[in-house]
Design a protein around this motif. Structure first.
Motif, mmCIF file in Angstrom:
data_model
loop_
_atom_site.group_PDB
_atom_site.id
_atom_site.type_symbol
_atom_site.label_atom_id
_atom_site.label_comp_id
_atom_site.label_asym_id
_atom_site.label_seq_id
_atom_site.Cartn_x
_atom_site.Cartn_y
_atom_site.Cartn_z
ATOM 1 N N GLU A 24 45.717 25.192 -47.924
ATOM 2 C CA GLU A 24 44.575 25.898 -47.327
ATOM 3 C C GLU A 24 44.519 27.352 -47.808
ATOM 4 O OE1 GLU A 24 43.303 24.983 -43.078
ATOM 5 O OE2 GLU A 24 45.417 24.394 -43.056
ATOM 6 N N ALA A 26 43.050 27.569 -51.134
ATOM 7 C CA ALA A 26 41.591 27.408 -51.085
ATOM 8 C C ALA A 26 40.920 28.702 -50.639
ATOM 9 C CB ALA A 26 41.228 26.256 -50.155
ATOM 10 N N TRP A 27 41.534 29.410 -49.693
ATOM 11 C CA TRP A 27 40.975 30.697 -49.272
ATOM 12 C C TRP A 27 40.956 31.695 -50.427
ATOM 13 C CZ3 TRP A 27 44.623 31.033 -44.431
ATOM 14 C CH2 TRP A 27 44.270 30.020 -43.519
ATOM 15 N N CYS A 60 37.006 29.815 -50.596
ATOM 16 C CA CYS A 60 36.568 28.906 -49.528
ATOM 17 C C CYS A 60 36.733 29.579 -48.169
ATOM 18 C CB CYS A 60 37.389 27.613 -49.556
ATOM 19 S SG CYS A 60 37.028 26.519 -50.935
ATOM 20 N N ARG A 119 37.303 29.078 -43.975
ATOM 21 C CA ARG A 119 38.212 28.189 -43.235
ATOM 22 C C ARG A 119 37.601 26.797 -43.063
ATOM 23 N NH1 ARG A 119 42.655 30.106 -40.520
ATOM 24 N NH2 ARG A 119 43.000 32.360 -40.611
ATOM 25 N N GLN A 127 35.231 25.373 -44.958
ATOM 26 C CA GLN A 127 35.183 24.695 -46.254
ATOM 27 C C GLN A 127 36.557 24.200 -46.666
ATOM 28 O OE1 GLN A 127 33.451 27.877 -48.565
ATOM 29 N NE2 GLN A 127 31.390 26.971 -48.499
ATOM 30 N N ALA A 128 37.580 25.008 -46.439
ATOM 31 C CA ALA A 128 38.939 24.579 -46.776
ATOM 32 C C ALA A 128 39.351 23.363 -45.962
ATOM 33 C CB ALA A 128 39.915 25.731 -46.537
ATOM 34 N N ILE A 134 39.905 20.288 -48.333
ATOM 35 C CA ILE A 134 41.339 20.158 -48.617
ATOM 36 C C ILE A 134 42.059 19.363 -47.539
ATOM 37 C CG2 ILE A 134 43.468 21.406 -49.076
ATOM 38 C CD1 ILE A 134 41.344 21.757 -51.231
#
Length: 280
Positions: A179, A182-183, A187, A189, A191-192, A196
């Motif tokens: 996560e 992804a951030w 992304c 939170r 979207q992650a 993911i």
């Protein structure tokens, strides 16, 4: 000499563990499958097969008459649809409410977290029979009495505590570093989570959905108390089969088992993925 004895002792220990493991697997399979097999024998064997003892491996004369009579019984098809509707509501709400709760328990630390987990589990400590009268009064006032939605809501209450706690364990198994990566790549939170975390947690979420479906499908007390005309299949059969012949009861029991088996078989690859077992 000593090395040889040590190696043989180690091999013997491994063999004993494997034997114990497979014995446990066989015993567990027998515990689950033998009752279903006996119900099937009683349903397919007709009146004679239902009372025959000892049982044959296969029924002497396979008869579908109990199933035909069961399916022709007035109200069975509608109650079957009611059960599917209540189970669908239970699965949808259990995942929609339980997954966010499980994610919050897995990812965030807050005061009273352990107490909250305990309180979630303690909601199942109250016997449903104690709540039957106040539930019925509340449902009548809210217009939910004798509705599929009302049954689905009470089944959600039964399944939701376990859904929250099970999904917490599932999300704990997803590395937080994924996560965070992804951030870093832009992304949010949310979207992650959907890009993911959710795909990695999908097998566990499906297992939670199966659990919620089985709870709703098999529950009979609340469905009997909170409905009169729009009863689920279990509640309907509780009254219909009480005065029926034994082979007819077996046929009804087998018809109750089959939807759960079909549902679990349909999502089996997601269940196997939890343990890293591939299934096609």
């Amino acid at each position: 000499m000593s090395n040889t004895m040590s190696t043989s002792g180690h091999a013997g220990f491994i063999s004993a563990r494997m034997l114990l493991f497979w014995s446990g697997i066989i015993a567990l399979c027998a515990w689950v499958l033998v009752p279903i097999y006996l119900v099937a024998l009683g349903a397919l064997g007709g009146r004679a097969g239902a009372y025959q003892w000892p049982k044959n491996l296969l029924p002497n004369d396979i008869s579908l008459q109990p199933f035909i009579l069961f399916l022709k019984t007035e109200g069975v098809f509608q109650s079957f649809l009611n059960s599917l509707g209540a189970a669908g509501i239970t699965v949808a709400l259990s995942i929609a409410l339980g997954a966010p709760a499980g994610y919050a328990l897995a990812r965030y630390n807050f005061r009273g977290k352990d107490s909250y987990r305990l309180l979630v589990l303690l909601t199942r400590a109250f016997p449903l029979a104690i709540l039957a009268l106040p539930l019925t009064v509340s449902y009548i006032r809210l217009g939910l009495y004798d509705t599929v939605l009302g049954v689905g809501l009470i089944h959600t209450v039964l399944a939701l505590p376990f859904a929250a706690l099970v999904t917490q364990g599932i999300f704990l198994g997803v590395p937080r570093e994924l996560e965070e990566a992804a951030w870093v790549f832009g992304c949010t939170r949310i979207q992650a989570f959907f890009k993911i975390v959710a795909p990695l947690a999908l097998p566990g979420l499906v297992a939670t959905a199966v659990f919620a479906f089985v709870i709703s499908w098999n529950e009979v007390f609340a469905a009997s108390v909170l409905t009169v005309r729009h009863r689920t299949l279990t509640a309907y059969l509780l009254t219909v089969l009480s005065e029926s012949p034994m082979h007819y009861r077996f046929a009804g029991g087998l018809m109750l088992i089959l939807p759960s088996v079909v549902f679990i078989f349909a999502v089996r690859r997601y269940l196997f993925a939890i343990w890293g077992v591939s299934s096609k």
